[in-house]
Design an enzyme around this catalytic site. Structure first.
Site, short mmCIF file in Angstrom:
data_model
loop_
_atom_site.label_atom_id
_atom_site.label_comp_id
_atom_site.label_asym_id
_atom_site.label_seq_id
_atom_site.Cartn_x
_atom_site.Cartn_y
_atom_site.Cartn_z
CE LYS A 141 -25.52 13.84 34.74
NZ LYS A 141 -24.28 13.27 34.13
CD GLN B 73 -23.68 18.45 28.77
OE1 GLN B 73 -22.77 18.12 28.12
NE2 GLN B 73 -24.63 18.11 28.71
CE LYS C 132 -19.37 16.15 26.86
NZ LYS C 132 -20.88 15.87 26.65
N GLY D 3 -21.57 9.28 29.64
CA GLY D 3 -20.69 9.00 28.56
C GLY D 3 -20.97 10.04 27.54
CG ASP D 4 -19.55 13.12 24.41
OD1 ASP D 4 -20.49 13.69 24.29
OD2 ASP D 4 -18.73 13.15 23.64
CG ASN E 199 -26.01 5.99 22.67
OD1 ASN E 199 -26.21 7.25 23.22
ND2 ASN E 199 -26.36 5.10 23.55
CB SER F 44 -27.83 12.20 33.05
OG SER F 44 -27.22 11.40 32.05
P1 NDP Z 1 -20.08 6.91 19.99
O1 NDP Z 1 -19.04 6.84 20.45
O2 NDP Z 1 -21.25 6.09 20.28
O3 NDP Z 1 -20.49 7.29 18.35
C1 NDP Z 1 -20.01 8.25 17.53
C2 NDP Z 1 -20.11 7.97 16.24
O4 NDP Z 1 -19.77 9.07 15.48
C3 NDP Z 1 -19.48 7.01 15.49
O5 NDP Z 1 -20.20 6.44 14.63
C4 NDP Z 1 -17.91 7.55 15.09
O6 NDP Z 1 -17.59 6.70 13.97
C5 NDP Z 1 -18.68 8.77 14.62
N1 NDP Z 1 -17.45 9.64 14.65
C6 NDP Z 1 -16.88 10.08 15.76
N2 NDP Z 1 -15.97 10.92 15.64
C7 NDP Z 1 -15.74 11.22 14.08
C8 NDP Z 1 -15.03 11.92 13.25
N3 NDP Z 1 -14.17 12.51 13.56
N4 NDP Z 1 -15.60 12.01 11.75
C9 NDP Z 1 -16.54 11.01 11.41
N5 NDP Z 1 -17.27 10.24 12.42
C10 NDP Z 1 -17.00 10.49 13.60
O7 NDP Z 1 -20.68 8.46 20.47
P2 NDP Z 1 -22.34 9.05 20.82
O8 NDP Z 1 -23.26 8.57 19.69
O9 NDP Z 1 -22.42 8.93 22.20
O10 NDP Z 1 -22.09 10.69 20.48
C11 NDP Z 1 -22.19 11.17 19.08
C12 NDP Z 1 -22.45 12.66 19.28
O11 NDP Z 1 -23.52 12.96 20.07
C13 NDP Z 1 -21.23 13.38 19.84
O12 NDP Z 1 -21.35 14.77 19.18
C14 NDP Z 1 -21.77 13.55 21.17
O13 NDP Z 1 -21.02 14.74 22.05
C15 NDP Z 1 -22.94 14.00 21.22
N6 NDP Z 1 -24.01 13.57 22.38
C16 NDP Z 1 -24.01 12.27 23.02
C17 NDP Z 1 -24.83 12.28 24.06
C18 NDP Z 1 -25.11 10.80 24.62
O14 NDP Z 1 -25.81 10.55 25.46
N7 NDP Z 1 -24.29 9.94 24.32
C19 NDP Z 1 -25.80 13.18 24.63
C20 NDP Z 1 -25.72 14.39 23.60
C21 NDP Z 1 -24.90 14.68 22.66
P3 NDP Z 1 -16.24 5.90 14.37
O15 NDP Z 1 -16.78 4.65 15.04
O16 NDP Z 1 -15.71 5.54 12.98
O17 NDP Z 1 -15.21 6.67 15.21
O1 2IT Z 2 -23.48 16.00 25.54
C1 2IT Z 2 -24.18 15.50 26.38
O2 2IT Z 2 -25.26 16.06 26.70
C2 2IT Z 2 -23.81 14.23 26.75
N1 2IT Z 2 -22.84 13.49 26.26
C3 2IT Z 2 -24.50 13.65 28.02
C4 2IT Z 2 -24.15 14.06 29.25
C5 2IT Z 2 -24.98 13.39 30.57
O3 2IT Z 2 -24.64 13.83 31.65
O4 2IT Z 2 -25.71 12.45 30.26
#
Ligand code: NDP
Ligand code: 2IT
Length: 453
Positions: free
Chosen positions: A93, A114, A129, A168-169, A244, A385
């Site tokens: 997952k 993860q 992943k 998603g991520d 997100n 999830s």
């Molecule tokens: P999104 O794609 O929705 O947003 C990512 C954000 O981070 C954007 O604002 C983006 O800016 C910025 N970003 C990405 N790469 C870079 C970089 N190299 N330098 C500066 N800014 C950057 O992703 P999420 O919000 O889903 O994910 C954010 C973090 O949270 C990640 O580390 C992800 O692994 C983690 N995460 C996500 C989960 C989820 O459910 N979605 C669960 C647990 C962890 P820009 O638009 O300019 O690229």
């Molecule tokens: O990093 C994370 O935990 C996620 N991007 C969410 C993974 C998931 O299966 O909901």
């Protein structure tokens, strides 16, 4: 840097040798290994069964070609990945990341994290992943759809409700999950809802999944603050990123009485001294799919946009109580941590995966700043999830209030597990140790029970 236990050092040396050049994976493995010395000393059965050697080697790694045709009729080629890391506790997952920086080392670091994060939730999910070096920026919706369809045309044979359940991520949200699910359904001729999570709520998704990671990170930070009889009420907060995770961390902090004064994207930072306008931010980011510079333009003089600036340096100019890094790995450097500590930050919780450099983490812990590592603090996303999978399995859908209550309860449970484990190992308040040992022992015990596989 703390020394590794003599039984662990050679295992880490082998990780370096076998996974040459995958520096983020090395960083993630080292961080866990640094916590495990006393666990290995106390539990010889883990070493006897080579649990550490096995836990660093993914069960399966899939790399594939993703050909697609862009709007100009040109053939584009990307690389797709799915690393199925550990299925001792349940089906693999974990999310899918679409970002041009993605290579095998990114996916392996995320998959490794993860495994322990998912274990810490206490839910029946293994760790994996995936993703691609595809860059969604500037692509039309039709191009995104064709890419997702091509990606799934290979991925479908490796996933399934009982096998591997992506989500998603970075770069993958509800729109992409829709295109991926549509193609899976078409190829397999099955409405197998629980093969993907993060679905839309009228086609098998769960309420609160969209909000879950950000809300969960805020809940976790709140639990940490409570241990010092503090709260978000009246606090000033920095949240990096504007995707997100960041958006819903901001929303929950505001609901809890805090004020988020800045957020960022990869081009710059917005600083609104009196607090961000979340409705406008959501309109720009979620509806218009715009940039933070567009938000700043629309907000006018209430907003100060700083191109190519570090969000953490804002702590130098104004009082900040809490920092929530919610963008990407290694975005908060040693120097940034120093600025935050010198200016009186009391808590840092990682909404992103591994956003703080190892040096930054040491600076926070040495200064007794409450520090919640991503494995614990951002586990609310994957936990919800798992709630989505439960609803799919029972063909039920829960209310927002009930699901949010479950999420809050899960985050409190993770916090408690971290605190109790850190206490048991003689390092009260060390959430890094608590999360790593708490997650590791659950996976390791299951691996022992399942034999050498
Ligand atoms: P999104 O794609 O929705 O947003 C990512 C954000 O981070 C954007 O604002 C983006 O800016 C910025 N970003 C990405 N790469 C870079 C970089 N190299 N330098 C500066 N800014 C950057 O992703 P999420 O919000 O889903 O994910 C954010 C973090 O949270 C990640 O580390 C992800 O692994 C983690 N995460 C996500 C989960 C989820 O459910 N979605 C669960 C647990 C962890 P820009 O638009 O300019 O690229
Ligand atoms: O990093 C994370 O935990 C996620 N991007 C969410 C993974 C998931 O299966 O909901």
């Amino acid at each position: 840097m703390p020394e590794l236990h003599p039984r662990i050092q050679p295992i880490f040396d082998e990780v370096l040798r076998r996974n040459a050049g995958e520096v983020e994976f090395h960083q993630a493995a080292l961080e866990v290994f640094e916590s495990l010395g006393r666990v290995i000393a106390k539990n010889p059965q883990y070493a006897e069964a080579s649990i550490l050697e096995r836990i660093c080697e993914p069960e399966r790694q899939i790399i594939f070609r993703v050909p697609w045709v862009d709007d100009a009729g040109r053939v584009q080629i990307n690389r797709g990945f799915r690393v199925e890391f550990n299925s001792a506790l349940g089906p693999f997952k974990g999310g899918l990341r679409f970002h041009p920086s993605v290579y095998l080392g990114t996916i392996k670091f995320l998959g490794f994290e993860q495994v322990f994060k998912n274990a810490l939730t206490g839910m029946p999910i293994g760790g994996g992943k995936g993703g691609s070096d595809f860059d969604p920026k500037g692509r039309s919706t039709a191009e995104i759809m064709r890419f997702c369809q091509s990606f799934m045309t290979e991925l479908y044979r490796h996933i399934g409700e009982y096998t591997d359940v992506p989500a998603g991520d970075i770069g993958v949200g509800g729109r992409e999950i829709g295109f991926l699910f549509g193609q899976y359904k078409r190829i397999t001729n099955r409405y197998e809802s629980a093969v993907l999570t993060g679905k839309g709520i009228n086609w098998g998704g769960s309420l609160v999944r969209t909000e879950a990671t950000g809300y969960g990170a805020a809940f976790f930070a709140q639990e940490m603050l409570k241990t010092r009889e503090q709260s978000f009420d009246g606090s000033r907060v920095l949240v990096s990123g504007s995707g997100n995770v960041a958006l819903y961390a901001i929303e929950k902090v505001h609901q809890m009485g805090g004020t988020v004064v800045a957020c960022s994207d990869s081009s710059g930072v917005v600083y609104d001294a009196d607090g961000l306008d979340l409705d406008l931010l959501r309109q720009v980011k979620e509806v218009d799919r715009g940039r933070l510079s567009d938000y700043a333009d629309a907000r006018g003089s209430a907003s100060d946009y700083r191109a190519d600036s570090s969000i953490w340096s804002i702590a130098d100019a104004t009082h900040i109580d809490v920092a929530l890094p919610c963008a990407t790995q290694n975005e908060l450097s040693d120097a940034d941590a120093r600025v935050l500590v010198d200016n009186g930050v009391v808590a840092v919780a990682e909404g992103a995966n591994m956003p703080c450099t190892p040096g930054a983490v040491r600076i926070f812990t040495d200064a007794s700043v409450l520090f919640g590592p991503g494995k614990a603090a951002n586990a609310g996303g994957v936990a919800t999830s798992a709630l989505e999978m439960q609803q799919n399995a029972s063909r039920d859908s829960w209310t927002f209030a009930h699901t949010e209550e479950r999420l809050e309860e899960i985050m409190r449970g993770i916090h408690e597990r971290c605190v109790e484990t850190a206490d048991e190992y003689g390092e009260p308040g060390n959430y890094v140790l608590g999360a790593n040992i708490g997650g590791f022992t659950r996976v390791a015990d299951a691996m022992l029970a399942l034999g050498v596989i």
